[in-house]
Motif scaffolding. Structure first.
Motif, PDB file in Angstrom:
ATOM      1  N   VAL B 262       0.879  -1.168   0.000  1.00 33.28           N
ATOM      2  CA  VAL B 262       0.000   0.000   0.000  1.00 33.28           C
ATOM      3  C   VAL B 262       0.914   1.214   0.000  1.00 33.28           C
ATOM      4  N   VAL B 263       0.796   2.038  -1.036  1.00 37.38           N
ATOM      5  CA  VAL B 263       1.758   3.136  -1.205  1.00 37.38           C
ATOM      6  C   VAL B 263       1.042   4.488  -1.196  1.00 37.38           C
ATOM      7  N   HIS B 264       1.535   5.388  -0.361  1.00 38.93           N
ATOM      8  CA  HIS B 264       1.016   6.759  -0.303  1.00 38.93           C
ATOM      9  C   HIS B 264       1.217   7.435  -1.652  1.00 38.93           C
ATOM     10  N   ARG B 265       0.215   8.207  -2.045  1.00 35.43           N
ATOM     11  CA  ARG B 265       0.276   8.828  -3.367  1.00 35.43           C
ATOM     12  C   ARG B 265       1.529   9.679  -3.554  1.00 35.43           C
ATOM     13  N   HIS B 266       1.981  10.322  -2.492  1.00 38.16           N
ATOM     14  CA  HIS B 266       3.175  11.177  -2.611  1.00 38.16           C
ATOM     15  C   HIS B 266       4.427  10.349  -2.918  1.00 38.16           C
ATOM     16  N   ASN B 267       4.389   9.079  -2.597  1.00 41.83           N
ATOM     17  CA  ASN B 267       5.579   8.233  -2.832  1.00 41.83           C
ATOM     18  C   ASN B 267       5.431   7.358  -4.067  1.00 41.83           C
ATOM     19  N   MET B 268       4.320   7.522  -4.785  1.00 39.96           N
ATOM     20  CA  MET B 268       4.011   6.588  -5.867  1.00 39.96           C
ATOM     21  C   MET B 268       5.046   6.619  -6.986  1.00 39.96           C
ATOM     22  N   ARG B 269       5.435   7.825  -7.418  1.00 36.51           N
ATOM     23  CA  ARG B 269       6.386   7.901  -8.527  1.00 36.51           C
ATOM     24  C   ARG B 269       7.699   7.194  -8.163  1.00 36.51           C
ATOM     25  N   GLU B 270       8.167   7.514  -6.961  1.00 36.01           N
ATOM     26  CA  GLU B 270       9.435   6.942  -6.512  1.00 36.01           C
ATOM     27  C   GLU B 270       9.353   5.402  -6.449  1.00 36.01           C
ATOM     28  N   GLU B 271       8.276   4.923  -5.837  1.00 42.26           N
ATOM     29  CA  GLU B 271       8.118   3.482  -5.664  1.00 42.26           C
ATOM     30  C   GLU B 271       7.974   2.767  -7.015  1.00 42.26           C
ATOM     31  N   LEU B 272       7.147   3.350  -7.884  1.00 37.44           N
ATOM     32  CA  LEU B 272       6.958   2.750  -9.216  1.00 37.44           C
ATOM     33  C   LEU B 272       8.273   2.745  -9.993  1.00 37.44           C
ATOM     34  N   GLY B 273       8.974   3.873  -9.944  1.00 41.26           N
ATOM     35  CA  GLY B 273      10.254   3.980 -10.659  1.00 41.26           C
ATOM     36  C   GLY B 273      11.215   2.895 -10.201  1.00 41.26           C
ATOM     37  N   LYS B 274      11.264   2.684  -8.899  1.00 42.69           N
ATOM     38  CA  LYS B 274      12.179   1.683  -8.334  1.00 42.69           C
ATOM     39  C   LYS B 274      11.796   0.270  -8.797  1.00 42.69           C
ATOM     40  N   VAL B 275      10.525  -0.045  -8.632  1.00 43.07           N
ATOM     41  CA  VAL B 275      10.040  -1.376  -9.004  1.00 43.07           C
ATOM     42  C   VAL B 275      10.255  -1.645 -10.497  1.00 43.07           C
ATOM     43  N   LEU B 276       9.929  -0.638 -11.319  1.00 48.93           N
ATOM     44  CA  LEU B 276      10.072  -0.815 -12.765  1.00 48.93           C
ATOM     45  C   LEU B 276      11.521  -1.029 -13.161  1.00 48.93           C
ATOM     46  N   SER B 277      12.414  -0.237 -12.568  1.00 47.09           N
ATOM     47  CA  SER B 277      13.810  -0.376 -12.977  1.00 47.09           C
ATOM     48  C   SER B 277      14.377  -1.711 -12.490  1.00 47.09           C
ATOM     49  N   LEU B 278      13.910  -2.173 -11.349  1.00 45.90           N
ATOM     50  CA  LEU B 278      14.360  -3.499 -10.887  1.00 45.90           C
ATOM     51  C   LEU B 278      13.850  -4.606 -11.817  1.00 45.90           C
ATOM     52  N   LEU B 279      12.557  -4.533 -12.160  1.00 46.25           N
ATOM     53  CA  LEU B 279      11.993  -5.574 -13.023  1.00 46.25           C
ATOM     54  C   LEU B 279      12.612  -5.553 -14.416  1.00 46.25           C
ATOM     55  N   MET B 280      12.948  -4.363 -14.894  1.00 47.96           N
ATOM     56  CA  MET B 280      13.546  -4.252 -16.225  1.00 47.96           C
ATOM     57  C   MET B 280      15.040  -4.558 -16.187  1.00 47.96           C
ATOM     58  N   GLY B 281      15.598  -4.604 -14.964  1.00 45.94           N
ATOM     59  CA  GLY B 281      17.040  -4.820 -14.799  1.00 45.94           C
ATOM     60  C   GLY B 281      17.531  -6.097 -15.455  1.00 45.94           C
ATOM     61  N   GLY B 282      16.815  -7.194 -15.203  1.00 41.68           N
ATOM     62  CA  GLY B 282      17.208  -8.477 -15.777  1.00 41.68           C
ATOM     63  C   GLY B 282      17.171  -8.454 -17.289  1.00 41.68           C
ATOM     64  N   ARG B 283      16.150  -7.814 -17.788  1.00 40.04           N
ATOM     65  CA  ARG B 283      15.973  -7.719 -19.229  1.00 40.04           C
ATOM     66  C   ARG B 283      17.114  -6.927 -19.860  1.00 40.04           C
ATOM     67  N   ASN B 284      17.505  -5.834 -19.179  1.00 41.35           N
ATOM     68  CA  ASN B 284      18.581  -5.002 -19.714  1.00 41.35           C
ATOM     69  C   ASN B 284      19.912  -5.759 -19.734  1.00 41.35           C
ATOM     70  N   VAL B 285      20.145  -6.580 -18.684  1.00 41.57           N
ATOM     71  CA  VAL B 285      21.362  -7.385 -18.638  1.00 41.57           C
ATOM     72  C   VAL B 285      21.379  -8.365 -19.807  1.00 41.57           C
ATOM     73  N   LYS B 286      20.210  -8.982 -20.040  1.00 43.70           N
ATOM     74  CA  LYS B 286      20.083  -9.966 -21.115  1.00 43.70           C
ATOM     75  C   LYS B 286      20.342  -9.310 -22.475  1.00 43.70           C
ATOM     76  N   ALA B 287      19.786  -8.108 -22.642  1.00 47.11           N
ATOM     77  CA  ALA B 287      19.945  -7.391 -23.904  1.00 47.11           C
ATOM     78  C   ALA B 287      21.416  -7.050 -24.137  1.00 47.11           C
ATOM     79  N   ALA B 288      22.113  -6.664 -23.062  1.00 45.03           N
ATOM     80  CA  ALA B 288      23.522  -6.286 -23.180  1.00 45.03           C
ATOM     81  C   ALA B 288      24.375  -7.498 -23.564  1.00 45.03           C
ATOM     82  N   ALA B 289      23.992  -8.665 -23.048  1.00 47.39           N
ATOM     83  CA  ALA B 289      24.769  -9.873 -23.311  1.00 47.39           C
ATOM     84  C   ALA B 289      24.608 -10.339 -24.758  1.00 47.39           C
ATOM     85  N   GLU B 290      23.463  -9.968 -25.374  1.00 45.22           N
ATOM     86  CA  GLU B 290      23.200 -10.498 -26.713  1.00 45.22           C
ATOM     87  C   GLU B 290      23.866  -9.705 -27.824  1.00 45.22           C
TER      88      GLU B 290
END
Lengths: 325, 290
Positions: B262-290
């Protein structure tokens, strides 16, 4: 709505003239039987012709709200009747492996016209005791999670899936909400669209909203001639939009819930004809007709790869509403 | 007709009752009842400064708060067939649509934007509760499908903000069909290995909660949001007893394992940004390796 005449048959309100005519024929027969040698065959013949004409007329012109009564008719074949009649070796499987067993949504392994398969569907029950046990066909999250488990199994063992829908909707209760009714329905719909074997659905009675769609996102979605399928019950719709549930008949008309309407809208793939006067007048014939249509549907998909079946299913739903309106 | 019924009210009343302040100068908090200066309330992202109650937000304000520097581009959403059932209750559906369009300035109950959230680019869908209760009809379904396809095309995550009373009854069975249709769109993202995040806002109920709102890789909810399949009134009518406090609220769902946080609206951008970059992290590593 329905009225018990003391006879085995339950008559719906609009079936009154039919019931009267049938009563007359019965009376005439018993009179003739008692009096001995009176020849009544011509009178009976006449009345029977009249009866079949009346049935045809009544059932050809059913309004949507009359269709709902037929779809909810207590003597309409239910899941267990259909499975008993059309399937062999039915092996019910129980439980979601997490919380419990939900008897509102039954399912298991079976053989359909020689072919091993997974069959599942809502069961409303047929008397007070069984209706309570089956929760009137209103499934809880456990039911949908069991459906997911069975579809997983079907995929693993390359078995087609047949689902029979007959529910007024998913159960609205505290426990059901607590255990994630919404999530269970969403995942079950998701699994339908994912499974890599043929998936055929028939709405056999009532198709009530999300509780129905959760096991009805199929390659072929069929509806029995007098079944209904709707986003909300006409009573519920009327009480929200008209602010009185006395307008349920108007809502039923406006919502377009009959098999014929849904075929025109491109939402279902076929209508399974029912015997004259509805499935409850001749359940065994109705079920045979259903069986033939299910068999045809499965035959059409025989030999199609799992990937292709999934693709066809997804394409069908994506195209829905874009064409044919 | 007598002079009693023909009686015309003196115009003076209008003058006497005239408001000295415009209607929208003050906002009264729905939760604590405190009066808040409307401008401050909006600047605070529609969160009550006294009790932290999260009120409903129009899509534009949400987009502005969510994207870095309020910088984003809106997607053109596909047009759909209007009023396929020719539905009429006490009003015509087309009239209800017209009124909703006039009052919101939007075509329907969804908008989709593309931009950066905490540095991570994403496609973001926002459902508008102020447009016919955020109800799910064909336009909404098409909007979600278009958003998912855009995410697929650009190789980006898709973030969906839900706010809806459920299906749009005026579109009958076609509204119900948006449950499987939107699910197909999410499966395409899943197949492509792209994250799908749901932000549940007040309220998310009915057919919406029973489809794309509950299928996120990560489920985030705003404080106090009502999230349910069956609304409390329906349940009360069924079981005929009062429901427990906090039932079907965001915090309750977290406790019952249905949302991740449950995330306070004032923290939403920060929290979403963090989660998204973590989830995309693996994908970015994979892309770099290819």
């Amino acid at each position: 709505m329905s009225k018990d005449t003391g006879d085995m048959m339950t008559f719906l309100e609009f079936e009154k003239p039919i019931a009267e005519l049938e009563g007359k024929i019965r009376e005439l027969r018993s009179f003739a039987g008692g009096a001995g040698q009176v020849d009544i065959s011509s009178e009976v013949g006449q009345l029977e012709t009249k009866l079949s004409k009346l049935l045809k007329e009544t059932y050809a012109g059913l309004s949507p709200s009359q269709k709902i009564q037929v779809a909810r008719h207590p003597e309409r074949p239910h899941f267990q009747d259909i499975v008993g009649h059309l399937f062999e070796d039915f092996t019910p499987l129980a439980g979601d492996r997490a919380f419990g067993e939900d008897e509102a949504l039954l399912g298991g392994l079976a053989r359909f016209r020689g072919q091993a398969c997974v069959v599942m569907g809502h069961e409303k029950g047929s008397d007070t005791e069984s209706r309570i046990r089956h929760n009137f066909g209103m499934a809880r999250p456990e039911g949908y999670r069991k459906a997911i488990r069975l579809m997983d199994m079907a995929e693993r063992f390359n078995l087609p899936v047949l689902t029979l829908v007959d529910t007024s909707g998913a159960y609205p209760g505290v426990g059901a909400e607590e255990r994630g009714q919404a999530e269970a329905i969403a995942r079950s719909t998701d699994k339908c669209l994912q499974v890599g074997t043929p998936l055929v659905t028939c709405i056999v009675g009532e198709g009530g909203s999300g509780g129905a769609v959760a096991i009805a996102a199929a390659n072929k979605v069929l509806m029995m001639e007098h079944a209904v399928y709707s986003v909300i019950s006409p009573e519920g719709c009327a009480s929200i939009l008209w602010r009185t549930n006395e307008k349920a008949a108007d809502a039923a008309n406006a919502l377009k819930i009959t098999a014929q309407d849904l075929l025109n809208l491109g939402v279902i793939d076929g209508v399974v004809a029912e015997p004259l006067g509805g499935a409850h007048r001749d359940p065994s014939r109705a079920m045979n007709m259903l069986g033939d249509t299910l068999e045809d549907a499965l035959r059409d998909m025989a030999g199609v790869s799992g990937d292709r079946l999934r693709e066809l299913r997804r394409e069908k739903f994506l195209a829905m509403g874009n064409a044919g309106l | 007709m007598s002079w009693l019924t023909n009686y015309v009210k003196p115009k003076l009343q209008k003058v006497l009752n005239a408001r000295e302040t415009p209607d929208n100068l003050w906002h009264k908090c729905k939760n604590c009842g405190q009066m808040i200066f409307q401008k401050e309330f909006i600047a605070n992202q529609y969160v009550c400064a006294h009790c932290e109650h999260h009120d409903r937000v129009p899509p534009k304000d949400r987009f502005d708060a969510l994207f870095d520097n309020a910088n984003y581009t809106l997607l053109d959403l596909p047009k759909v067939k209007i009023d396929p059932l020719k539905f009429k209750d006490t009003k015509k559906y087309t009239d209800r649509l017209k009124a909703a369009r006039a009052s919101t300035g939007d075509e329907d109950a969804i908008k989709v934007g593309v931009g950066k959230i905490g540095g991570q680019e994403a496609v973001v869908g926002i459902q508008n509760f102020f447009f016919m209760g955020g109800s799910m009809g064909m336009a909404l379904g098409e909007g979600i499908i278009a958003g998912a396809k855009e995410a697929l095309r650009l190789g980006l995550p898709f973030v969906m903000h839900t706010a809806s009373g459920g299906a749009r009854m005026q579109e009958g069975i076609l509204s119900l069909m948006q449950m499987p249709r939107t699910t197909v769109a999410l499966q395409m993202l899943r197949d492509a290995g792209l994250p799908y995040i749901v932000v549940l806002t007040d309220p998310t109920t009915g057919g919406v909660s029973a489809s794309y709102a509950m299928l996120g890789d990560i489920q985030i909810a705003e404080p106090g949001a009502m999230i349910a399949f069956s609304g409390p009134r329906v349940i009360e009518q069924t079981i005929r007893e009062k429901l427990p406090d906090g039932f079907q609220r965001a915090e309750y769902l977290r406790e019952h394992g249905m949302v991740d946080m449950v995330v306070h609206r004032h923290n939403m951008r920060e929290e979403l940004g963090k989660v998204l970059s973590l989830l995309m992290g693996g994908r970015n590593v994979k892309a770099a390796a290819e």
